[in-house]
Design an enzyme around this catalytic site. Sequence first.
Site, PDB file in Angstrom:
ATOM      1  N   TRP A  74      11.115   0.300  11.906  1.00 56.37           N
ATOM      2  CA  TRP A  74      10.686   0.755  10.528  1.00 56.37           C
ATOM      3  C   TRP A  74       9.028   1.243  10.702  1.00 56.37           C
ATOM      4  O   TRP A  74       8.189   0.411  10.957  1.00 56.37           O
ATOM      5  CB  TRP A  74      10.492  -0.517   9.601  1.00 56.37           C
ATOM      6  N   ASN A  98       7.418  -6.798  16.165  1.00 53.18           N
ATOM      7  CA  ASN A  98       7.408  -6.421  14.748  1.00 53.18           C
ATOM      8  C   ASN A  98       6.320  -7.062  14.379  1.00 53.18           C
ATOM      9  O   ASN A  98       5.854  -7.988  14.482  1.00 53.18           O
ATOM     10  CB  ASN A  98       8.773  -7.396  14.383  1.00 53.18           C
ATOM     11  N   GLY A  99       5.746  -6.034  13.414  1.00 50.95           N
ATOM     12  CA  GLY A  99       4.288  -6.381  12.726  1.00 50.95           C
ATOM     13  C   GLY A  99       3.217  -5.359  12.926  1.00 50.95           C
ATOM     14  O   GLY A  99       3.657  -4.177  13.174  1.00 50.95           O
ATOM     15  N   GLU A 489      15.660   3.569  -5.777  1.00 49.81           N
ATOM     16  CA  GLU A 489      15.616   3.283  -4.441  1.00 49.81           C
ATOM     17  C   GLU A 489      17.056   4.086  -3.624  1.00 49.81           C
ATOM     18  O   GLU A 489      16.866   4.100  -2.502  1.00 49.81           O
ATOM     19  CB  GLU A 489      15.345   2.034  -4.185  1.00 49.81           C
TER      20      GLU A 489
HETATM   21  O1  M6R Z   1      12.245 -10.412  -0.176  1.00 54.40           O
HETATM   22  P1  M6R Z   1      11.480 -10.223  -1.288  1.00 54.40           P
HETATM   23  O2  M6R Z   1      12.167 -10.650  -2.520  1.00 54.40           O
HETATM   24  O3  M6R Z   1      10.025 -10.709  -1.198  1.00 54.40           O
HETATM   25  O4  M6R Z   1      11.551  -8.511  -1.486  1.00 54.40           O
HETATM   26  C1  M6R Z   1      10.529  -7.913  -2.202  1.00 54.40           C
HETATM   27  C2  M6R Z   1      10.887  -6.474  -2.480  1.00 54.40           C
HETATM   28  O5  M6R Z   1      10.235  -5.759  -1.279  1.00 54.40           O
HETATM   29  C3  M6R Z   1      12.469  -6.157  -2.756  1.00 54.40           C
HETATM   30  O6  M6R Z   1      12.574  -6.587  -3.992  1.00 54.40           O
HETATM   31  C4  M6R Z   1      12.514  -4.467  -3.011  1.00 54.40           C
HETATM   32  O7  M6R Z   1      11.738  -4.129  -3.810  1.00 54.40           O
HETATM   33  C5  M6R Z   1      13.880  -4.507  -2.989  1.00 54.40           C
HETATM   34  N1  M6R Z   1      14.100  -3.200  -2.297  1.00 54.40           N
HETATM   35  C6  M6R Z   1      14.526  -3.919  -4.317  1.00 54.40           C
HETATM   36  O8  M6R Z   1      15.787  -3.678  -4.454  1.00 54.40           O
END
Ligand code: M6R
Length: 609
Positions: A74, A98-99, A489
């Site tokens: 990514w 990764n990072g 999204e």
């Molecule tokens: O793993 P997390 O719940 O911390 O992730 C947070 C957001 O990156 C995640 O909810 C993101 O917004 C999703 N794509 C929503 O569907």
Amino acid sequence: MCGIIGYIGKRDVVSLVVDGLRRLEYRGYDSAGIAYFLKGEIQLKRSVGKLSSLEAILPRNPSDGVSGIGHTRWATHGKPSEDNAHPHRAGTLVMVHNGIIENYLSLKKKLQDEGRVFTSDTDSEVIIHLVDSFYQKGLSLEVSVQKAVMQMHGSYAICILSKDAPDELVAVRSGCPLVVGVGESEYFVASDIPAFLSHTRNVIYLEDGEMVLFSPNGLEICDFKGARLVKEQHQISWDPVMAEKGGYRHFMQKEIHEQPRAIVDTIRGHVAQEAGEVLLAGTEEIGQWMENCQRIVIIGCGTSWHAALVGKFLLEEIAKIPVEVDIASEFRYRDPHLVKGDWVIGISQSGETADTLAAIKEAKTKGIPTLSICNVVGSSLSRETDAVFYTHAGPEISVASTKAFTTQLTALTLLAIYLGRRRGHLSEKAGKQLIHQLFLIPKQIEEVLAHEDRVADIARNFFRYRDFLYLGRGILYPVALEGALKLKEISYIHAEGYPAGEMKHGPIALIDENMPVVVLALKDKVYEKIVSNVMEVKARGGVVIAFAEEGDTELAPLVDEICFIPKVVSALSPILMTIPLQLLAYHVSVSRGSDVDQPRNLAKSVTVE
Ligand code: M6R
């Protein structure tokens, strides 16, 4: 972001690494790459795009070696291109990362001044050159890595192979997830457990500041100074088939349909129904500590932030605790005012979201007790917080979060009931009633899912529109935000969630026949108000798609499309109302031919800022 994997063992290295990458693709899919041995030489194959592009260029029987590493990217530094794809090479070493290396520019300049030539725009490439700069001086790979990480600022999970030792592999963790899988005379190391779950259930969680050395003698774990560590091995109880599509067209659809089961699993063991009590089984100390807290601050990102917003309603209404909600990336940089008596709750599906982790660390440095609501057992967040309430959604593969959200709402409801009862604001009778209603939710979700075709019809009527507005009030306002996020999204349609009462303060100017308005309307205390909002939209030629509760005959004649959910108490309505919105986004995305499970520019787990 990015997913990395390393394998060492006697089986077909390339197919094991590629298989692992497939299960890590949710972490990024701009490019993929793999390194393996053939006739004593390291072979590097890299390709732009998804893993399938890499597979297409792999030769038959590519490897005769016992080790390999792989990467699915990514992009952060440098556009998706073959040069920027991992693994990166320096001298006899190859590496996947990764990072983000924050001081990569100064390191790169220093290394370039020493005559090193870089072939990518990435921050990652400096790591392998830095390691190689020590390795070339005759230091062991282990010591070279230790010396390199001392100079690196940022976050990283790294796997390195050396041409000089084809049966050895070194991996390091600081700020990004890395888990070791221990099989029969074989080892895996990867960003996430599903990468190797079909091969072994025995895992060792690496902590920040730890490295693992694999060799023919087995594995050794040490800190960055080389001190050997003894680590506990854990057994994973997930079924590997839980991570497959199970007959559904997409993971998202499967995960939407898994919600009744996921909610049952999240409630399981936490409820004494007859007494109207919630038991925080396994985490009793949370409740005792939190019982007397003065204020709760909940943080999260994306969908988890929306869950936090619903949590505010639940905890304030049921447990009468003041709650503030913050976006993790804002919280961590604004020097939040936290005082004794505060509790901070971090919500995260993955437990690896960099901003949420950093926000929790910020709270901890201020001496504030922390709790995580988290789906991934053993994740960084769950280990960082003083206590953890696990949701039991099971592995969520689709980038769009679905079952993670509704199980987060379930966990927050349980916490609110627990605290409400302990603080004396929720009577035994009311507690029993709410728990009874909660037990009905899985069945009610099934009823909503049974009407999936109706939502799919609506999606087919509306998938060509370019803009959507989602309106909700009170506890359904965060659900409007979540519905809009799901749509944007995975279908790339512009969608905004708005508190319906705010519409007249600006967004009403946007209303016309080209922007469908999704209205969430339940027969609660703001029902009359939301009906007025519908009238305001219709009066301006707008198109309304309503989600309302069964038996609502008043709304149907006023709107263009209507879909019903079963009657539900206000506190639990966000769980139920979310389901048709997930289905709407899903079917719009399918109708548009979008990549539902891996939408562009996104990654499942955002482990960088
Ligand atoms: O793993 P997390 O719940 O911390 O992730 C947070 C957001 O990156 C995640 O909810 C993101 O917004 C999703 N794509 C929503 O569907």
